[in-house]
Design an enzyme around this catalytic site. Sequence first.
Site, mmCIF file in Angstrom:
data_model
loop_
_atom_site.group_PDB
_atom_site.id
_atom_site.type_symbol
_atom_site.label_atom_id
_atom_site.label_comp_id
_atom_site.label_asym_id
_atom_site.label_seq_id
_atom_site.Cartn_x
_atom_site.Cartn_y
_atom_site.Cartn_z
ATOM 1 N NE ARG A 247 -4.282 -1.415 0.195
ATOM 2 C CZ ARG A 247 -4.427 -2.512 -0.559
ATOM 3 N NH1 ARG A 247 -3.469 -2.870 -1.400
ATOM 4 N NH2 ARG A 247 -5.542 -3.222 -0.489
ATOM 5 C CD GLU A 276 -2.992 3.158 -5.442
ATOM 6 O OE1 GLU A 276 -3.886 2.314 -5.581
ATOM 7 O OE2 GLU A 276 -1.928 2.954 -4.815
ATOM 8 C CG HIS A 295 -3.344 -0.879 -6.621
ATOM 9 N ND1 HIS A 295 -3.674 -0.226 -5.469
ATOM 10 C CD2 HIS A 295 -3.289 -2.192 -6.272
ATOM 11 C CE1 HIS A 295 -3.816 -1.093 -4.474
ATOM 12 N NE2 HIS A 295 -3.587 -2.294 -4.947
HETATM 13 C C1 DGY Z 1 -5.494 -6.212 -2.695
HETATM 14 O O1 DGY Z 1 -6.040 -7.291 -2.953
HETATM 15 O O2 DGY Z 1 -5.450 -5.736 -1.563
HETATM 16 C C2 DGY Z 1 -4.884 -5.500 -3.829
HETATM 17 O O3 DGY Z 1 -4.232 -4.363 -3.468
HETATM 18 C C3 DGY Z 1 -5.880 -5.281 -4.930
HETATM 19 O O4 DGY Z 1 -5.579 -6.256 -5.824
#
Ligand code: DGY
Length: 332
Positions: A247, A276, A295
């Site tokens: 993240r 983001e 992402h």
């Molecule tokens: C998640 O699954 O948390 C990812 O960041 C999205 O694919």
Amino acid sequence: MSLSVSSSDAFSLRFVNRVFVTRELPEKVMAPLRHEHDVTTWDGDGPVPNDVLVSEASTAEGLLCMITDAIGLPLLDRASHLRVISQMAVGVDNIDIGECSRRGILVGHTPGVLTETVADSAFALLGAAARRLFEGEREVRSGKWGPWEPFHLTGGDLHDTTLGIVGMGRIGRAIARRATGYEMRVLYSSPARKDLDDADHVSLEVLLAESDHVVLSASLNDATRGLIGASELRLMRPTAYLVNVARGPLVNTVDLIEALLSGWIAGAALDVTDPEPLPRDHPLLSLPNCLVVPHLGSASVRTRNAMAALAVENLIAGLEGWSMPAAYSTAG
Ligand code: DGY
């Protein structure tokens, strides 16, 4: 919730729940949910606007949501019928988990099915960054490809190096397994030491100082927000590459820009950023030693279908009162 009597069999009674789904998903995946429940789906472009989400959630018993949906107090306070939230992602940092558990709302997510795909992405990003592939690609596209030079765009190796993995959950393990194939030494930092043969548990400081490359695969929570700031980036080697597939807010963006500009580290490859999406004129995008992708960590066709299917299974199970195949647990 409403009671439905099947026309083909007057004795077949079932409870039909109102469900809101915040993105269009493949019909094949949605069919079992539609068959059982009264489903409304946001079919506009992009994420559902927050006011629509709050209003739809206020009459729903089940919600199938994405990481782009804010599931916090403003929504939960109005969602008096809500019993089950099923997120199509492994990370649930957009959901106020504490408030959901206080209210007895079940939360499901999609771990496991995306592990290997995200680990593949981590290595794709690491390879692209360390071997400076994106800089080379930009050069070719912009017509600057000149004659071969002995030391032009030379970067770092992956094989025979030390890889530091921050966060050793399922995805961290899958990254470590791949690293073994590259004959890398693997260090990891995580709150708990794991019983692993192929990776050594060290402090974050040791990991940053001793790793040739660092991959972030920790979940975002109060303990990990801003985990990598100026002092951590200064501990890294000037030849090191930082990859983030977790993240964006794990890293202090301003400090990262400073590190990339000042040569504290050689480069970064970011699948996730803070904020983001990044605005087009964001300073990170002007840095030649920073690769940013939008992402895409779990974005293989097979994996996204598997995530959607698991999110639907979780929702149906939660609404029926069965145990979810993948209930979210703070224990990981
Ligand atoms: C998640 O699954 O948390 C990812 O960041 C999205 O694919």
